[in-house]
Design a protein around this motif. Structure first.
Motif, PDB file in Angstrom:
ATOM      1  N   GLY A 130      40.534  37.662  17.849  1.00  0.00           N
ATOM      2  CA  GLY A 130      41.394  37.822  16.869  1.00  0.00           C
ATOM      3  C   GLY A 130      42.938  36.739  17.647  1.00  0.00           C
ATOM      4  N   GLU A 131      43.823  37.762  17.421  1.00  0.00           N
ATOM      5  CA  GLU A 131      45.425  37.428  18.542  1.00  0.00           C
ATOM      6  C   GLU A 131      45.781  38.470  19.008  1.00  0.00           C
ATOM      7  OE1 GLU A 131      47.943  35.180  15.624  1.00  0.00           O
ATOM      8  OE2 GLU A 131      46.536  34.065  15.207  1.00  0.00           O
ATOM      9  N   LEU A 132      45.743  38.325  19.704  1.00  0.00           N
ATOM     10  CA  LEU A 132      46.460  39.280  20.921  1.00  0.00           C
ATOM     11  C   LEU A 132      48.021  38.723  22.243  1.00  0.00           C
ATOM     12  CD1 LEU A 132      45.991  41.634  22.691  1.00  0.00           C
ATOM     13  CD2 LEU A 132      45.273  40.408  24.716  1.00  0.00           C
ATOM     14  N   ASP A 133      49.027  39.341  20.887  1.00  0.00           N
ATOM     15  CA  ASP A 133      50.144  39.268  20.672  1.00  0.00           C
ATOM     16  C   ASP A 133      51.031  40.370  21.029  1.00  0.00           C
ATOM     17  OD1 ASP A 133      50.503  39.597  18.104  1.00  0.00           O
ATOM     18  OD2 ASP A 133      49.812  37.336  16.929  1.00  0.00           O
ATOM     19  N   LEU A 134      52.624  40.114  19.980  1.00  0.00           N
ATOM     20  CA  LEU A 134      53.453  41.407  20.318  1.00  0.00           C
ATOM     21  C   LEU A 134      53.343  43.060  19.024  1.00  0.00           C
ATOM     22  CD1 LEU A 134      55.824  42.509  21.616  1.00  0.00           C
ATOM     23  CD2 LEU A 134      56.788  41.389  19.232  1.00  0.00           C
ATOM     24  N   VAL A 135      51.945  41.667  19.042  1.00  0.00           N
ATOM     25  CA  VAL A 135      51.687  42.870  16.887  1.00  0.00           C
ATOM     26  C   VAL A 135      50.857  43.446  17.335  1.00  0.00           C
ATOM     27  CG1 VAL A 135      51.252  42.680  14.551  1.00  0.00           C
ATOM     28  CG2 VAL A 135      53.060  41.682  15.511  1.00  0.00           C
ATOM     29  N   SER A 136      49.334  42.911  17.996  1.00  0.00           N
ATOM     30  CA  SER A 136      48.195  43.245  18.445  1.00  0.00           C
ATOM     31  C   SER A 136      48.372  44.377  19.210  1.00  0.00           C
ATOM     32  CB  SER A 136      47.676  42.628  17.684  1.00  0.00           C
ATOM     33  OG  SER A 136      47.574  41.093  19.024  1.00  0.00           O
ATOM     34  N   ALA A 137      49.116  43.490  20.523  1.00  0.00           N
ATOM     35  CA  ALA A 137      48.703  43.921  21.191  1.00  0.00           C
ATOM     36  C   ALA A 137      48.887  45.443  21.589  1.00  0.00           C
ATOM     37  CB  ALA A 137      49.795  43.503  22.640  1.00  0.00           C
ATOM     38  N   PRO A 138      49.618  46.638  21.475  1.00  0.00           N
ATOM     39  CA  PRO A 138      49.397  48.056  21.267  1.00  0.00           C
ATOM     40  C   PRO A 138      47.900  48.389  20.948  1.00  0.00           C
ATOM     41  CG  PRO A 138      51.088  47.081  20.315  1.00  0.00           C
ATOM     42  CD  PRO A 138      50.878  45.982  20.615  1.00  0.00           C
ATOM     43  N   THR A 139      47.295  47.774  20.397  1.00  0.00           N
ATOM     44  CA  THR A 139      46.295  48.288  19.833  1.00  0.00           C
ATOM     45  C   THR A 139      44.916  48.460  21.413  1.00  0.00           C
ATOM     46  OG1 THR A 139      46.424  47.478  17.477  1.00  0.00           O
ATOM     47  CG2 THR A 139      44.167  47.947  18.693  1.00  0.00           C
ATOM     48  N   VAL A 140      44.922  47.162  21.920  1.00  0.00           N
ATOM     49  CA  VAL A 140      44.140  47.450  22.345  1.00  0.00           C
ATOM     50  C   VAL A 140      44.863  48.217  24.037  1.00  0.00           C
ATOM     51  CG1 VAL A 140      43.578  44.860  25.149  1.00  0.00           C
ATOM     52  CG2 VAL A 140      43.475  44.690  22.483  1.00  0.00           C
ATOM     53  N   ARG A 141      46.146  48.029  24.516  1.00  0.00           N
ATOM     54  CA  ARG A 141      46.136  49.097  25.073  1.00  0.00           C
ATOM     55  C   ARG A 141      46.038  50.341  24.960  1.00  0.00           C
ATOM     56  NH1 ARG A 141      51.264  47.994  24.671  1.00  0.00           N
ATOM     57  NH2 ARG A 141      52.093  46.818  26.416  1.00  0.00           N
ATOM     58  N   ARG A 142      46.265  50.786  23.884  1.00  0.00           N
ATOM     59  CA  ARG A 142      45.889  52.413  23.287  1.00  0.00           C
ATOM     60  C   ARG A 142      44.542  52.364  23.762  1.00  0.00           C
ATOM     61  NH1 ARG A 142      47.704  52.191  18.978  1.00  0.00           N
ATOM     62  NH2 ARG A 142      46.238  51.084  17.533  1.00  0.00           N
ATOM     63  N   ARG A 143      43.403  51.202  23.494  1.00  0.00           N
ATOM     64  CA  ARG A 143      42.488  51.466  23.575  1.00  0.00           C
ATOM     65  C   ARG A 143      41.601  51.627  25.163  1.00  0.00           C
ATOM     66  NH1 ARG A 143      39.112  49.639  18.979  1.00  0.00           N
ATOM     67  NH2 ARG A 143      36.714  50.633  20.477  1.00  0.00           N
ATOM     68  N   VAL A 144      42.297  50.938  25.641  1.00  0.00           N
ATOM     69  CA  VAL A 144      41.630  50.871  27.485  1.00  0.00           C
ATOM     70  C   VAL A 144      42.750  52.151  27.778  1.00  0.00           C
ATOM     71  CG1 VAL A 144      42.949  50.021  29.422  1.00  0.00           C
ATOM     72  CG2 VAL A 144      42.286  48.549  27.471  1.00  0.00           C
ATOM     73  N   HIS A 145      44.071  52.585  27.249  1.00  0.00           N
ATOM     74  CA  HIS A 145      43.937  55.016  27.933  1.00  0.00           C
ATOM     75  C   HIS A 145      43.335  55.349  27.395  1.00  0.00           C
ATOM     76  CE1 HIS A 145      48.060  53.601  29.962  1.00  0.00           C
ATOM     77  NE2 HIS A 145      48.129  52.495  28.705  1.00  0.00           N
ATOM     78  N   ASP A 146      42.457  54.992  25.912  1.00  0.00           N
ATOM     79  CA  ASP A 146      41.496  56.510  25.573  1.00  0.00           C
ATOM     80  C   ASP A 146      40.307  55.977  26.133  1.00  0.00           C
ATOM     81  OD1 ASP A 146      43.766  56.730  23.832  1.00  0.00           O
ATOM     82  OD2 ASP A 146      42.556  55.547  21.869  1.00  0.00           O
ATOM     83  N   ALA A 147      39.512  55.284  26.568  1.00  0.00           N
ATOM     84  CA  ALA A 147      38.653  54.889  27.640  1.00  0.00           C
ATOM     85  C   ALA A 147      38.894  55.448  29.064  1.00  0.00           C
ATOM     86  CB  ALA A 147      38.626  53.730  27.025  1.00  0.00           C
ATOM     87  N   VAL A 148      40.284  55.405  29.216  1.00  0.00           N
ATOM     88  CA  VAL A 148      39.962  55.908  31.134  1.00  0.00           C
ATOM     89  C   VAL A 148      40.338  57.252  30.550  1.00  0.00           C
ATOM     90  CG1 VAL A 148      41.537  55.550  32.853  1.00  0.00           C
ATOM     91  CG2 VAL A 148      41.580  53.728  32.358  1.00  0.00           C
ATOM     92  N   ALA A 149      40.857  57.686  30.102  1.00  0.00           N
ATOM     93  CA  ALA A 149      41.215  59.332  29.085  1.00  0.00           C
ATOM     94  C   ALA A 149      39.608  60.276  28.833  1.00  0.00           C
ATOM     95  CB  ALA A 149      42.306  59.624  27.914  1.00  0.00           C
ATOM     96  N   GLU A 150      38.736  59.117  28.416  1.00  0.00           N
ATOM     97  CA  GLU A 150      37.453  59.741  27.889  1.00  0.00           C
ATOM     98  C   GLU A 150      36.878  59.553  29.172  1.00  0.00           C
ATOM     99  OE1 GLU A 150      36.597  57.997  24.995  1.00  0.00           O
ATOM    100  OE2 GLU A 150      38.105  58.372  23.665  1.00  0.00           O
ATOM    101  N   GLY A 151      37.600  59.135  30.103  1.00  0.00           N
ATOM    102  CA  GLY A 151      36.611  59.236  31.716  1.00  0.00           C
ATOM    103  C   GLY A 151      35.601  57.974  32.136  1.00  0.00           C
ATOM    104  N   ARG A 152      36.408  56.799  31.560  1.00  0.00           N
ATOM    105  CA  ARG A 152      35.256  55.401  31.630  1.00  0.00           C
ATOM    106  C   ARG A 152      36.124  54.980  32.552  1.00  0.00           C
ATOM    107  NH1 ARG A 152      34.333  54.507  25.299  1.00  0.00           N
ATOM    108  NH2 ARG A 152      33.641  56.351  24.937  1.00  0.00           N
ATOM    109  N   ARG A 153      35.239  54.829  33.775  1.00  0.00           N
ATOM    110  CA  ARG A 153      36.410  54.082  35.191  1.00  0.00           C
ATOM    111  C   ARG A 153      35.453  52.869  35.112  1.00  0.00           C
ATOM    112  NH1 ARG A 153      38.886  57.369  33.140  1.00  0.00           N
ATOM    113  NH2 ARG A 153      39.938  59.257  35.065  1.00  0.00           N
ATOM    114  N   ASP A 154      34.458  52.285  33.918  1.00  0.00           N
ATOM    115  CA  ASP A 154      34.023  50.451  34.899  1.00  0.00           C
ATOM    116  C   ASP A 154      34.386  50.328  33.415  1.00  0.00           C
ATOM    117  OD1 ASP A 154      33.743  51.313  37.243  1.00  0.00           O
ATOM    118  OD2 ASP A 154      31.728  52.080  37.220  1.00  0.00           O
ATOM    119  N   LEU A 155      34.935  48.932  33.581  1.00  0.00           N
ATOM    120  CA  LEU A 155      35.070  48.439  32.077  1.00  0.00           C
ATOM    121  C   LEU A 155      35.504  46.845  31.937  1.00  0.00           C
ATOM    122  CD1 LEU A 155      36.932  49.135  28.941  1.00  0.00           C
ATOM    123  CD2 LEU A 155      39.335  49.206  30.425  1.00  0.00           C
TER     124      LEU A 155
END
Length: 124
Positions: A20-45
């Protein structure tokens, strides 16, 4: 257009497939998914940007922040940028190159090549 993020495992790597479109409105979704992955111990992304049709500076900022976060916890980040000039995802490639930040990322044409531990990134 909305943004979707699907997650899957590929060997030792976790892939976030962004479409889709990675912009001002949708970027927080990607940011949150990256942070969630790291919080769950995923280090290779791997962030697969092959389905991203548009990316603005906010989206670029999310990618740079993801790189910084993973480096801070001894993780690895690789991004997918399809090589075809007119294909989906090529917009992101052009934006990153124009801003001079493409060199910051290990980038590959597809998740399978990125998931190989001995993989060589595409030249910038």
């Amino acid at each position: 257009m909305t943004l979707t993020v699907r997650e899957e495992r590929l060997g030792a790597w976790w892939v976030l497939r962004v479409e889709g479109e990675l912009d001002l409105v949708s970027a927080p979704t990607v940011r949150r998914r990256v942070h969630d992955a790291v919080a769950e111990g995923r280090r290779d992304l791997i962030i697969d940007l092959g389905g991203v049709r548009f990316c603005d500076s906010t989206g670029v900022g999310v990618l740079i922040a993801a790189r910084r976060l993973l480096r801070s916890c001894a993780g690895r980040l690789r991004i997918i940028l399809p090589p075809e000039a007119g294909g989906e995802g090529s917009h992101v490639n052009r934006v990153l190159a124009a801003l001079g930040v493409l060199r910051l990322f290990e980038h590959y044409p597809d998740p399978e090549s990125a998931a190989r531990d001995a993989a060589e990134p595409l030249p910038t």
